[in-house]
Enzyme design. Sequence first.
Site, mmCIF file in Angstrom:
data_model
loop_
_atom_site.group_PDB
_atom_site.id
_atom_site.type_symbol
_atom_site.label_atom_id
_atom_site.label_comp_id
_atom_site.label_asym_id
_atom_site.label_seq_id
_atom_site.Cartn_x
_atom_site.Cartn_y
_atom_site.Cartn_z
ATOM 1 C CG ASN A 85 -12.202 3.480 7.927
ATOM 2 O OD1 ASN A 85 -11.390 4.403 7.953
ATOM 3 N ND2 ASN A 85 -13.335 3.550 7.241
ATOM 4 C CG HIS A 137 -9.826 5.649 3.299
ATOM 5 N ND1 HIS A 137 -9.402 5.747 4.603
ATOM 6 C CD2 HIS A 137 -11.175 5.445 3.353
ATOM 7 C CE1 HIS A 137 -10.440 5.627 5.404
ATOM 8 N NE2 HIS A 137 -11.521 5.441 4.671
ATOM 9 C CB CYS A 159 -12.248 8.640 4.867
ATOM 10 S SG CYS A 159 -13.115 7.940 6.296
#
Length: 363
Positions: free
Chosen positions: A289, A259, A117
């Site tokens: 996500n 993020h 990520c």
Amino acid sequence: MRFDDSTAVITGIGSCLPDRTLSNDDIIAAGALATSDDWIRTRTGIDQRRRVAPGQTTGDLATGAGSAALASAGNPRVDLVILATSTPDHPCPATAPWVAHRLGLGQVPAFDLAAVCSGFLYALATATASIRGGLCRSCLVIGADTYSTIINPHDRETAGLFGDGAGAVVLSGGAAGTPGAILAADLGSDGDNHHLINIPAGGSRHPHHQPPPGPDSHYFHMRGREVYAHAVRHMTRSTQQVLTTAGWATHTTCAFIGHQANQRILDSVADRLGVPPAHRFGNIGRLGNTAAASIPLVLADPATQQVLSPGDRTVLTAFGGGLTWASIALTWPAVTPCTAPAKAPLTAAATPNLERSQRWTPS
């Protein structure tokens, strides 16, 4: 790292999302999960997410986002492609050369970057260094992931978290005073905690031809509570470091984009930094996500574009498996994002059919 003179400047932004939208109730029903819509929303901030159609891949979304970013930038000549992903089309070869080919970029260097990520920010820093060092003049940086292909639909801890998507930016050489300039970067990792986010099987440690190390070992695994603590700590420290390097006080920063992992993590980091709610931007409620794609998708979001102006001080921060983390300080770019439709599978002929993002108006 601080870039005081020549640096890389964002000259184009693009996005590509699958058409299919799944609600929390859809996820619960598909996996027979012992949870509820309210539980998922209150603990993650997620209401829905996008999912690829059968036959649609990370490379398809990356091609769409890359084409959109190039159109946003006026279709410049690009001589490097970096694709941040942890869900490539194949273990071998890398997906980036295929994406570059489909975009008609010729035989430019292209490679995948695996920092989970944190991957898009690692790629952004790598591209900036490549431009400053003279390796390339312009670089296409893509973050794309299809976590629906590696998530166990019956795992209550992860099934509701992830969505699929891709975002991209074009970087070109420019002056530090130009809107969109990358001004500072902070990167870090902690391999001692690599086990907190992983897919146990499928690599050289546990090859496919050997018995798996445990049940569901080919799926994505995450130790949520431990990851939460590490994410908050490292994203906070990394953001503080990059602000110090840039010479910015927190209150002078107009945009904080983290993020999109979990709304509680984002709020905890922003609260610790003293970032007011009006300066926090995200899309986790609508997209979940999206791993390496999450930050460029926020950059491309019309809601973000509506509020910020070229030159506004912006900080990006991310945390991912590895463990890895990264932060970038930049000024908001003077570009209009484009979006590409996602087909199943996306064909090269479909990618020029782009739309300019419309300014978002609150209802």
